[in-house]
Design an enzyme around this catalytic site. Structure first.
Site, PDB file in Angstrom:
ATOM      1  N   GLU A 104       0.925  -1.331   0.187  1.00 25.66           N
ATOM      2  CA  GLU A 104       0.033   0.004   0.082  1.00 25.66           C
ATOM      3  C   GLU A 104       0.703   1.147   0.108  1.00 25.66           C
ATOM      4  OE1 GLU A 104      -3.407  -0.107   2.755  1.00 25.66           O
ATOM      5  OE2 GLU A 104      -4.288  -1.844   1.948  1.00 25.66           O
ATOM      6  N   GLU A 121      -5.402  -9.075   0.764  1.00 26.83           N
ATOM      7  CA  GLU A 121      -6.099  -8.757   2.100  1.00 26.83           C
ATOM      8  C   GLU A 121      -7.681  -8.743   1.409  1.00 26.83           C
ATOM      9  OE1 GLU A 121      -4.617  -5.586   4.283  1.00 26.83           O
ATOM     10  OE2 GLU A 121      -2.788  -5.973   4.047  1.00 26.83           O
TER      11      GLU A 121
HETATM   12  C1  NOJ Z   1      -4.657  -2.806   4.935  1.00 25.49           C
HETATM   13  C2  NOJ Z   1      -3.221  -2.754   5.635  1.00 25.49           C
HETATM   14  O1  NOJ Z   1      -2.211  -3.259   4.777  1.00 25.49           O
HETATM   15  C3  NOJ Z   1      -3.234  -3.653   6.908  1.00 25.49           C
HETATM   16  O2  NOJ Z   1      -1.867  -3.334   7.441  1.00 25.49           O
HETATM   17  C4  NOJ Z   1      -4.391  -3.064   7.776  1.00 25.49           C
HETATM   18  O3  NOJ Z   1      -4.530  -3.727   8.813  1.00 25.49           O
HETATM   19  C5  NOJ Z   1      -5.593  -3.330   6.910  1.00 25.49           C
HETATM   20  N1  NOJ Z   1      -5.554  -2.752   5.689  1.00 25.49           N
HETATM   21  C6  NOJ Z   1      -7.056  -3.128   7.682  1.00 25.49           C
HETATM   22  O4  NOJ Z   1      -7.064  -1.770   7.699  1.00 25.49           O
END
Ligand code: NOJ
Length: 448
Positions: A166, A351
């Protein structure tokens, strides 16, 4: 018809700072999240929480791997704490830190779980931040040297890497106080930061492949994904265009990074600050860009747009997660399709998950029907994307354990395994058993 291909990878994901703890154990150097959370006078993190102990996975990983195996998990995406293996981010190695990841990787493999390594999930060694962090162009070569160290160490054992998680949220830390380092930089600096990240990804990908040519290397962006309010061919077009339009919140779009590494250009909708910066980029930089082998897509929610591609606001009382994100399963259908259409690359859902205020019930169990419902809906939409041609190779649920949710501290639980923070006891939630069944049937149980 099968909902998922037979070689589909089912797994879970987490990141070093969010679950490891052991913040100063065995020679680890400090990183920017240690510094952010330990700020004198209080940090911007809820309840002044920090990742000093987190889930203590640094010490409890054998137990966590056993739980993964018990729940049929086939892949574990974890990140390496850069400062644990290179305390200053460059130069000297910390053998104890490398040994930790060695054992983690070996145990995963022994248990039939694929280790998927993220090189950078936001915890930059503090020593590198003092040198300007991602704004300093030197980070490109430094990151490549780190990638080389990791690739050599795990050669033949790690087959899929993700370079940077990200970039859009890394940038957040350079113009807001919700992410480390919490700097306030002007737009032109943010444009430079994205460019350095694109170059760093590319240099790291080259470094990994030079050591171990058979590995696949991905990049994991995030941002605004749009979907049509009403699904017609015309509305899909509007949603597609809205998705990659950089007008407005430009630093939170997938294409602010993917256009650079894959298409070697910026979208024409890029704002003035980006165009001004882009004019200074030498041709040799564009030539140095490496398209990843796959795109890791972190999918939580999307933006509904109307026939003209304008955002449709969620009505009051719209379904939301504990952290107030809208629940929009449709994004899992259209997001992968749009990303594939623009970039033509394989995808991994790196994710996806739901934050809840889970509790231990009187029967000692953690019942989380909302999470099951959420995952069921999103996975069903994912199967539609695959049926329509999106080459999605795997799905990694976020997250295996409840963990440190950055500026929101421990208030929100994303895990399918509950962590009782005072005792660090792990309690599988109903969703863990449900997900185990999805994996065992390669998604067929979703049809029921
Ligand atoms: C994306 C992130 O990569 C992760 O670290 C985070 O915990 C999740 N989103 C949920 O917000």
């Amino acid at each position: 018809m099968a909902l998922f291909p037979s070689d589909f990878t089912w797994g879970v994901a987490c990141a070093s700072y969010q679950c490891e703890g052991g913040w100063n154990a065995d020679g680890k150097g400090p990183n920017i999240w240690d510094d952010f959370c330990h700020r004198v006078g209080g940090s911007p993190v809820k309840n002044n929480d920090n990742g000093d102990v987190a889930c203590d996975s640094y010490h409890r990983y054998p137990e966590d791997i056993a739980l993964m195996k018990q729940h049929n998990i086939r892949a574990y995406r974890f990140s390496i704490s850069w400062a644990r293996v290179m305390p200053d981010g460059d130069g000297a190695l910390n053998e104890a830190g490398l040994a930790y990841y060695d054992d983690l990787v070996n145990r995963l493999l022994e248990n039939g779980i694929e280790p998927m390594v993220t090189l950078y999930h936001w915890d930059l060694p503090s020593a590198l931040q003092y040198r300007g962090g991602w704004l300093n162009r030197e980070i490109v070569d430094i990151f490549a040297r780190y990638a080389d160290v990791i690739a050599r160490r795990f050669k033949g054992r790690v087959r899929r890497y993700m370079t940077i998680n990200e970039p859009q949220c890394i940038a957040l830390g350079y113009y807001t106080d919700v992410m480390a380092p919490g700097w306030r930089c002007p737009d032109e600096d943010i444009a430079r930061l994205f460019h350095n990240i694109a170059l760093a990804h590319s240099a790291a990908q080259r470094a990994i492949k030079a050591v171990d040519p058979g590995t696949l290397v991905g990049l994991v962006p995030c941002g605004r994904l749009c979907y049509p309010q009403e699904d017609t061919p015309e509305n899909r077009e509007s949603a597609y265009r809205a998705c990659f339009d950089l007008t407005g919140r430009w630093a939170f779009n997938f294409n602010i990074i993917l256009d650079s590494v894959v298409l070697r250009r910026y979208d024409e909708s890029a704002p003035e600050a980006v165009r001004k910066f882009a004019a200074t980029i030498p041709e040799s930089d564009w030539a140095a860009m490496e398209a990843p082998d796959f795109i890791g897509v972190n999918v939580y929610n999307g933006t509904m747009v109307d026939a003209e591609g304008r955002d449709v606001d969620c009505y009051p009382g719209f379904q939301r997660t504990a952290c107030k994100w809208a629940i929009t399963p449709e994004v899992m259908h259209f997001g992968p399709l749009f990303l594939y259409r623009r970039y033509g690359l394989p995808l991994i859902i790196s994710e996806n998950g739901l934050s809840c205020n889970d509790i231990i019930f009187r029967d000692g169990q953690v019942h989380d029907p909302k999470r099951i419902d959420f995952l069921h809906r999103y996975l069903t939409e994912l199967s539609r994307a695959i049926a329509e041609g999106a080459p999605v190779k795997g799905y990694l649920q976020w997250s295996f354990l409840d963990n440190f949710e950055w500026a929101n501290g421990y208030d929100e639980r994303f895990g399918i395994i509950y962590v009782d923070y005072p005792t660090l006891r792990r309690i599988p939630k109903d969703s863990a058993r449900w997900y185990a069944q999805v994996i065992a049937t390669n998604g067929e149980s979703l049809k029921a």
